[in-house]
Design a protein around this motif. Structure first.
Motif, PDB file in Angstrom:
ATOM      1  N   PRO A 235      -4.094   2.827  -1.765  1.00  0.00           N
ATOM      2  CA  PRO A 235      -4.231   2.563  -0.334  1.00  0.00           C
ATOM      3  C   PRO A 235      -4.652   1.138   0.017  1.00  0.00           C
ATOM      4  CG  PRO A 235      -5.989   4.003  -1.123  1.00  0.00           C
ATOM      5  CD  PRO A 235      -5.038   3.831  -2.248  1.00  0.00           C
TER       6      PRO A 235
ATOM      7  N   ALA B 266       0.829  -1.203   0.000  1.00  0.00           N
ATOM      8  CA  ALA B 266       0.000   0.000   0.000  1.00  0.00           C
ATOM      9  C   ALA B 266       0.868   1.260   0.000  1.00  0.00           C
ATOM     10  CB  ALA B 266      -0.910   0.016   1.222  1.00  0.00           C
TER      11      ALA B 266
ATOM     12  N   GLN C 194       0.150   5.946  -0.703  1.00  0.00           N
ATOM     13  CA  GLN C 194      -0.882   6.977  -0.737  1.00  0.00           C
ATOM     14  C   GLN C 194      -1.713   6.949  -2.014  1.00  0.00           C
ATOM     15  OE1 GLN C 194       2.005  10.259  -0.454  1.00  0.00           O
ATOM     16  NE2 GLN C 194       0.953  11.188  -2.195  1.00  0.00           N
TER      17      GLN C 194
END
Length: 176
Positions: free
Chosen positions: A132, A127, A129
């Motif tokens: 996610p 993951a 930003q």
């Protein structure tokens, strides 16, 4: 990614039908994969392009006779006005959904029997930003089979500029 690359990534005989179809592209973004999908659908087909940000589509990129309707909405919310769809495309969008199993159940309510789910995702489990809730193909396959979809097939993979990884396209369908 260029349009011709997107067209190639999702290429499958399952998209090429002689009769008009109704599809939705959830989280359509700029419309790249909406345009790619349009290349495979029969004239008089209908694509609902759904995104929470306003998108302006260029009619030059999709075939004449195809109806494209933009819906400004958050595709993760319940109650989209989508019913009896032949298919749903989600290109680089499912990784934004935290409760993916519940969301897949919601998608089933939009589809008719034998409805298709066409997914483009990053083949990673790390993951970040921008991704996610990653969904590598092996996890997508398990998720869809548990939800009652059949024939989960990886169409093809390609290198991604993102994190030196790969992207994949996969298709599955509901039983009759």
């Amino acid at each position: 990614m260029e349009l011709n690359e997107a067209i190639d990534l999702i290429n499958t005989p399952q998209l090429k039908q002689e009769r008009p179809q109704n599809w939705a592209d959830l989280g359509c973004g700029s419309g790249l994969f909406t345009y790619a999908l349009a290349q495979y659908l029969a004239p008089k087909s209908h694509i609902y392009a759904v995104d929470k940000h306003l998108v302006q589509f260029n009619k030059h990129f999709y075939p004449a006779g195809l109806h494209l309707q933009f819906l400004q909405a958050d595709f993760t919310q319940i109650g989209l006005p989508l019913h009896n769809l032949d298919g749903i495309l989600m290109a680089n969008a499912l990784h934004y959904v935290k409760q993916q199993a519940n969301f897949i159940e919601q998608l089933k309510s939009y589809l008719q029997p034998q409805g298709k789910l066409l997914i483009v995702e990053y083949d990673t489990n790390r993951a970040n930003q921008w991704v996610p809730f990653p969904l590598p193909f092996s996890e997508l396959k398990s998720l869809l089979l548990e939800a009652g979809f059949i024939h989960v097939t990886k169409l093809r993979s390609r290198a991604s500029v993102f994190n030196n990884g790969t992207m994949y396209a996969a298709i599955s369908s509901l039983p009759t």
